[in-house]
Design an enzyme around this catalytic site. Structure first.
Site, PDB file in Angstrom:
ATOM      1  N   GLU A 173     -29.133  29.670  29.634  1.00 49.03           N
ATOM      2  CA  GLU A 173     -28.037  28.977  30.343  1.00 49.03           C
ATOM      3  C   GLU A 173     -27.242  29.969  31.202  1.00 49.03           C
ATOM      4  OE1 GLU A 173     -27.732  25.711  30.284  1.00 49.03           O
ATOM      5  OE2 GLU A 173     -28.809  25.090  28.482  1.00 49.03           O
ATOM      6  N   ARG A 227      -7.295   7.034  18.108  1.00 49.57           N
ATOM      7  CA  ARG A 227      -7.475   6.899  19.579  1.00 49.57           C
ATOM      8  C   ARG A 227      -7.338   8.232  20.312  1.00 49.57           C
ATOM      9  NH1 ARG A 227      -4.330   2.173  18.884  1.00 49.57           N
ATOM     10  NH2 ARG A 227      -5.701   0.365  18.745  1.00 49.57           N
ATOM     11  N   ARG A 264     -21.449  18.122  39.389  1.00 47.31           N
ATOM     12  CA  ARG A 264     -21.733  18.591  38.017  1.00 47.31           C
ATOM     13  C   ARG A 264     -23.218  18.513  37.690  1.00 47.31           C
ATOM     14  NH1 ARG A 264     -17.878  17.695  32.678  1.00 47.31           N
ATOM     15  NH2 ARG A 264     -19.315  18.568  31.163  1.00 47.31           N
ATOM     16  N   LYS A 319     -17.511  17.189  27.343  1.00 47.32           N
ATOM     17  CA  LYS A 319     -18.520  16.237  26.850  1.00 47.32           C
ATOM     18  C   LYS A 319     -18.588  16.358  25.335  1.00 47.32           C
ATOM     19  CE  LYS A 319     -21.644  15.910  30.816  1.00 47.32           C
ATOM     20  NZ  LYS A 319     -23.015  16.195  31.312  1.00 47.32           N
ATOM     21  N   HIS A 330     -35.708  18.968  29.088  1.00 45.90           N
ATOM     22  CA  HIS A 330     -35.435  17.938  28.078  1.00 45.90           C
ATOM     23  C   HIS A 330     -36.720  17.262  27.626  1.00 45.90           C
ATOM     24  CE1 HIS A 330     -30.904  17.162  28.974  1.00 45.90           C
ATOM     25  NE2 HIS A 330     -31.062  17.908  27.910  1.00 45.90           N
ATOM     26  N   HIS A 350     -33.239  24.369  22.527  1.00 50.55           N
ATOM     27  CA  HIS A 350     -32.883  23.791  23.821  1.00 50.55           C
ATOM     28  C   HIS A 350     -33.021  24.810  24.955  1.00 50.55           C
ATOM     29  CE1 HIS A 350     -30.744  21.337  26.717  1.00 50.55           C
ATOM     30  NE2 HIS A 350     -29.886  22.319  26.904  1.00 50.55           N
ATOM     31  N   GLU A 368     -18.917  13.983  36.160  1.00 53.78           N
ATOM     32  CA  GLU A 368     -20.291  14.013  36.673  1.00 53.78           C
ATOM     33  C   GLU A 368     -20.536  12.918  37.698  1.00 53.78           C
ATOM     34  OE1 GLU A 368     -23.160  15.339  33.733  1.00 53.78           O
ATOM     35  OE2 GLU A 368     -24.708  14.242  34.782  1.00 53.78           O
ATOM     36  N   HIS A 386     -33.271  21.195  33.362  1.00 55.85           N
ATOM     37  CA  HIS A 386     -33.150  20.249  32.252  1.00 55.85           C
ATOM     38  C   HIS A 386     -34.036  19.018  32.413  1.00 55.85           C
ATOM     39  CE1 HIS A 386     -29.851  22.851  31.266  1.00 55.85           C
ATOM     40  NE2 HIS A 386     -29.515  22.139  30.213  1.00 55.85           N
ATOM     41  N   LYS A 441     -19.279  27.405  34.930  1.00 57.84           N
ATOM     42  CA  LYS A 441     -19.080  26.071  34.340  1.00 57.84           C
ATOM     43  C   LYS A 441     -17.646  25.590  34.569  1.00 57.84           C
ATOM     44  CE  LYS A 441     -19.959  22.638  31.218  1.00 57.84           C
ATOM     45  NZ  LYS A 441     -20.830  22.027  30.281  1.00 57.84           N
ATOM     46  N   ASN A 451     -27.625  20.675  35.554  1.00 56.27           N
ATOM     47  CA  ASN A 451     -28.850  20.112  34.981  1.00 56.27           C
ATOM     48  C   ASN A 451     -30.107  20.853  35.436  1.00 56.27           C
ATOM     49  OD1 ASN A 451     -29.643  18.012  33.210  1.00 56.27           O
ATOM     50  ND2 ASN A 451     -30.588  16.930  34.925  1.00 56.27           N
TER      51      ASN A 451
HETATM   52  P1  NAD Z   1     -26.094  24.803  16.879  1.00 56.96           P
HETATM   53  O1  NAD Z   1     -24.701  24.362  16.960  1.00 56.96           O
HETATM   54  O2  NAD Z   1     -27.008  24.020  16.020  1.00 56.96           O
HETATM   55  O3  NAD Z   1     -26.129  26.328  16.408  1.00 56.96           O
HETATM   56  C1  NAD Z   1     -27.365  26.970  16.266  1.00 56.96           C
HETATM   57  C2  NAD Z   1     -27.507  27.617  14.876  1.00 56.96           C
HETATM   58  O4  NAD Z   1     -26.754  28.808  14.865  1.00 56.96           O
HETATM   59  C3  NAD Z   1     -27.005  26.775  13.723  1.00 56.96           C
HETATM   60  O5  NAD Z   1     -27.896  26.922  12.654  1.00 56.96           O
HETATM   61  C4  NAD Z   1     -25.669  27.413  13.370  1.00 56.96           C
HETATM   62  O6  NAD Z   1     -25.375  27.271  12.012  1.00 56.96           O
HETATM   63  C5  NAD Z   1     -25.904  28.845  13.713  1.00 56.96           C
HETATM   64  N1  NAD Z   1     -24.727  29.604  14.134  1.00 56.96           N
HETATM   65  C6  NAD Z   1     -23.796  29.224  15.037  1.00 56.96           C
HETATM   66  N2  NAD Z   1     -22.989  30.248  15.306  1.00 56.96           N
HETATM   67  C7  NAD Z   1     -23.380  31.284  14.536  1.00 56.96           C
HETATM   68  C8  NAD Z   1     -22.938  32.613  14.400  1.00 56.96           C
HETATM   69  N3  NAD Z   1     -21.975  33.116  15.149  1.00 56.96           N
HETATM   70  N4  NAD Z   1     -23.579  33.404  13.516  1.00 56.96           N
HETATM   71  C9  NAD Z   1     -24.624  32.929  12.782  1.00 56.96           C
HETATM   72  N5  NAD Z   1     -25.110  31.684  12.903  1.00 56.96           N
HETATM   73  C10 NAD Z   1     -24.500  30.875  13.783  1.00 56.96           C
HETATM   74  O7  NAD Z   1     -26.792  24.864  18.308  1.00 56.96           O
HETATM   75  P2  NAD Z   1     -26.271  25.231  19.787  1.00 56.96           P
HETATM   76  O8  NAD Z   1     -27.455  25.742  20.473  1.00 56.96           O
HETATM   77  O9  NAD Z   1     -25.028  26.012  19.776  1.00 56.96           O
HETATM   78  O10 NAD Z   1     -25.880  23.804  20.387  1.00 56.96           O
HETATM   79  C11 NAD Z   1     -26.819  22.797  20.589  1.00 56.96           C
HETATM   80  C12 NAD Z   1     -26.091  21.485  20.743  1.00 56.96           C
HETATM   81  O11 NAD Z   1     -25.191  21.565  21.835  1.00 56.96           O
HETATM   82  C13 NAD Z   1     -27.006  20.301  21.029  1.00 56.96           C
HETATM   83  O12 NAD Z   1     -26.675  19.251  20.174  1.00 56.96           O
HETATM   84  C14 NAD Z   1     -26.683  19.938  22.468  1.00 56.96           C
HETATM   85  O13 NAD Z   1     -26.848  18.558  22.724  1.00 56.96           O
HETATM   86  C15 NAD Z   1     -25.253  20.361  22.576  1.00 56.96           C
HETATM   87  N6  NAD Z   1     -24.798  20.644  23.955  1.00 56.96           N
HETATM   88  C16 NAD Z   1     -23.664  20.053  24.376  1.00 56.96           C
HETATM   89  C17 NAD Z   1     -23.203  20.298  25.650  1.00 56.96           C
HETATM   90  C18 NAD Z   1     -21.918  19.672  26.123  1.00 56.96           C
HETATM   91  O14 NAD Z   1     -21.597  19.782  27.319  1.00 56.96           O
HETATM   92  N7  NAD Z   1     -21.144  19.049  25.239  1.00 56.96           N
HETATM   93  C19 NAD Z   1     -23.890  21.160  26.504  1.00 56.96           C
HETATM   94  C20 NAD Z   1     -25.039  21.763  26.030  1.00 56.96           C
HETATM   95  C21 NAD Z   1     -25.504  21.504  24.735  1.00 56.96           C
HETATM   96  N1  GLY Z   2     -24.226  20.562  29.957  1.00 53.39           N
HETATM   97  C1  GLY Z   2     -24.062  19.949  31.217  1.00 53.39           C
HETATM   98  C2  GLY Z   2     -22.690  19.462  31.465  1.00 53.39           C
HETATM   99  O1  GLY Z   2     -21.786  19.772  30.738  1.00 53.39           O
HETATM  100  O2  GLY Z   2     -22.482  18.737  32.396  1.00 53.39           O
END
Ligand code: NAD
Ligand code: GLY
Length: 373
Positions: A186, A122, A255, A144, A266, A279, A251, A262, A241, A259
């Protein structure tokens, strides 16, 4: 100690540290927060190879008990299967309520490990250790967490604020340039929505370094002056942020400004074949389209569109809609956006650099004209 930012929400307050070499501080920071249970370190294959073993060793030397689990790199790991693997690993090895999940990686690891932490027993503590630019300025801050469902991205999840976010910009030295550029989208977005000064500094740096003609040349760990400046810019983008989620954790209102870019982004991301766009690359296309919508509605000076396009290009980002993308399909998908309320899209539109407004009265003809021409 590095100057720190801090999120303050109804669910708690936590420090956000952005610096070159920040991971060295992790044992001390955990101690200062009273986090002394077993550390469940989650990373993906690429990040584990580059940083996992060294971090685990540092933590062990500092007296922590560390367990390390690796998931495959890539979006497909935000799955029920990988979530269950984490549950099996933690529960099978006796996880306790006082333990801590360490999410070392990009947004995929942050979302997956964050959700495992939110739900196992939990809810146990999570510390976000982002290693991509996108995760530093966006995913790691704000609580998130979640995984994907076969019917859509991020449809299963929870708000679970971390106890600490620690972004070590040294890790960006190994991040592929394309991933880095996607993260700049971003950063630039945060400039447009809230911080004209950040936007202007990004422009100045690009002009000084000649990126306006050639595009961002990549992270250069051999150039401490550049590393310092980029780290300061990233910290400034993270501060946006931090401020927004501190004011609107769930949100309910403000917040949504995060977006920007996006709604179109998206849809474009989902429609291109084989998820061929990252992305951030799709967000850059979305920011350009949404700025053009704002200009067409008379909400902003058309010069903003060009200024933003030039900055995106300087940081290695194209704003061109992929060929053969059907504007109607983009519109239809945008209508299913999670930010739709009562069937109307809530568009985040710039009024000036550093300022946006939220509108639900954008004529479909305007969107069609922007997407089509
Ligand atoms: P990712 O986590 O897939 O990383 C991108 C690539 O880079 C991967 O292949 C990873 O292995 C590699 N990598 C990471 N750090 C590295 C480093 N320092 N050196 C070498 N390689 C490295 O992608 P991302 O763009 O970081 O994240 C995308 C995800 O984030 C999506 O799933 C999206 O939905 C999510 N997201 C979440 C939020 C939130 O608020 N929680 C906000 C935006 C995006
Ligand atoms: N990535 C948008 C948010 O965290 O609200």
């Amino acid at each position: 100690m590095t100057p720190e930012l801090g999120v303050t929400t109804a669910s708690g307050a936590y420090p956000v540290i952005v610096s070159a070499g920040a991971l060295e501080q992790l044992p001390e920071r955990l101690g200062a927060l009273g986090l002394r249970g077993v550390l469940w370190l989650v990373s993906d294959a690429a990040v584990a190879a580059a940083y996992g073993a060294a971090l685990a060793a540092r933590l062990s030397q500092a007296g922590y008990q560390v367990q390390h689990c690796t998931v495959p790199s890539g979006e497909a790991s935000k799955s029920q299967e990988q979530l269950w693997r984490l549950y099996d690993w933690m529960i099978g090895n006796g996880v306790e309520r006082r333990d801590v999940v360490l999410a070392l990686g990009g947004g995929v690891v942050g979302d997956l490990a964050g959700y495992a932490a939110a739900t196992v027993l939990r809810g146990i503590a999570v510390v976000q250790l982002p290693t991509t630019l996108l995760a530093m300025v966006d995913a790691a801050v704000g609580g998130k967490t979640g995984i994907n469902h076969p019917l859509g991205k991020n449809l299963i999840g929870a708000f679970h604020q971390p106890r600490l976010v620690l972004a070590d910009t040294h890790t960006l030295a190994t991040l592929p340039r394309r991933e880095l550029c996607a993260g700049w989208a971003e950063v630039i977005k945060h400039g447009v929505i809230r911080e004209a000064g950040l936007f202007a500094e990004l422009e100045q740096l690009a002009a000084q370094r000649g990126w306006t003609e050639t595009g961002f040349s990549g992270w250069n760990a051999e150039d401490p002056e550049l590393t310092g400046r980029l780290t300061a810019l990233i910290r400034r983008a993270v501060a946006v942020k931090v401020e927004v989620v501190s004011r609107d954790e769930r949100e309910q209102g403000e917040r949504i400004i995060l977006n920007y870019g996006h709604t179109i982004g998206h849809a474009v991301e989902a429609l291109v074949d084989d998820w061929a766009l990252l992305h951030g690359e799709a967000v850059a296309i979305g920011m350009h389209a949404e700025a053009r919508i704002a200009a067409a509605m008379g909400l902003c000076d058309p010069a903003l569109v060009e200024r933003q396009r030039r900055l995106l290009a300087a940081y290695g980002l194209s704003v061109t809609l992929p060929a053969n993308l059907d504007p109607e399909a983009v519109l239809t998908l945008a209508l299913r956006d999670k930010k739709v309320r009562a069937g109307r899209i809530r568009w985040v539109l710039p009024t000036a650099v550093g300022n946006v407004t939220v509108r639900d009265d954008v004529p479909e003809t305007t969107v069609r004209a922007v997407l089509g021409g």
